[in-house]
Motif scaffolding. Sequence first.
Motif, short mmCIF file in Angstrom:
data_model
loop_
_atom_site.label_atom_id
_atom_site.label_comp_id
_atom_site.label_asym_id
_atom_site.label_seq_id
_atom_site.Cartn_x
_atom_site.Cartn_y
_atom_site.Cartn_z
N LEU A 157 -56.44 -64.71 -67.58
CA LEU A 157 -55.35 -63.73 -67.49
C LEU A 157 -54.16 -64.19 -68.33
N GLY A 158 -53.85 -65.46 -68.29
CA GLY A 158 -52.74 -66.00 -69.08
C GLY A 158 -52.96 -65.84 -70.58
N TYR B 290 -50.10 -56.88 -65.53
CA TYR B 290 -49.05 -57.36 -64.65
C TYR B 290 -48.97 -56.68 -63.29
N ILE B 291 -49.36 -55.42 -63.18
CA ILE B 291 -49.12 -54.68 -61.94
C ILE B 291 -50.40 -54.45 -61.15
N SER B 292 -51.52 -54.26 -61.82
CA SER B 292 -52.79 -53.95 -61.17
C SER B 292 -53.20 -55.06 -60.21
N LEU C 104 -58.80 -58.02 -59.73
CA LEU C 104 -58.98 -59.39 -60.19
C LEU C 104 -59.29 -59.42 -61.68
N TRP C 105 -58.83 -60.46 -62.33
CA TRP C 105 -59.09 -60.65 -63.75
C TRP C 105 -60.01 -61.85 -63.86
N MET D 38 -65.90 -51.04 -61.05
CA MET D 38 -66.07 -51.66 -62.36
C MET D 38 -66.15 -53.17 -62.16
N SER D 39 -67.14 -53.79 -62.75
CA SER D 39 -67.29 -55.23 -62.62
C SER D 39 -66.22 -55.97 -63.41
N GLN D 40 -66.05 -57.25 -63.12
CA GLN D 40 -65.00 -58.01 -63.79
C GLN D 40 -65.19 -58.09 -65.30
N PRO D 41 -66.38 -58.38 -65.83
CA PRO D 41 -66.51 -58.43 -67.30
C PRO D 41 -66.20 -57.08 -67.93
N ASN D 42 -66.63 -55.99 -67.29
CA ASN D 42 -66.32 -54.67 -67.83
C ASN D 42 -64.84 -54.37 -67.74
N SER D 43 -64.18 -54.88 -66.70
CA SER D 43 -62.75 -54.69 -66.56
C SER D 43 -61.99 -55.40 -67.67
#
Length: 118
Positions: free
Chosen positions: A86-87, A73-75, A78-79, A1-6
């Motif tokens: 992320l914050g 928090y656990i995964s 990358l965000w 899964m790509s970052q934007p989709n994530s």
Amino acid sequence: MSQPNSAKSAGVTLLTAAVAAVTAGLCCIGPLLYLLFGISAAGFAGLAKLEFLRIPMIVISLGLLARGFWRLYISKRLWCTGRLTLGQMRLLYWLALPFMLLILFYPTVVGWFYEVFE
């Protein structure tokens, strides 16, 4: 899964949890409106038929909130998104959590409130 989709997936998870929380409380909306605004609850009598949805929707909502917490928090993924950091997503999560828990458990909270402050 790509970052934007994530990132989109995490946002959809929070939105779905909010919808499940609202759905879980639909059966008790009549008495709440009667208590808050003093309006007649006769028009909302049909919503009591939705009581059977309360427990499954509570379980779904709490599961989705737990998934959102795990994702934030656990995964180890990358965000990265062009809109929210992320914050910022963590802040939105903690701002939404008390509101959703109050919606989920307001029949219990209202009963406790009236028992304590009566």
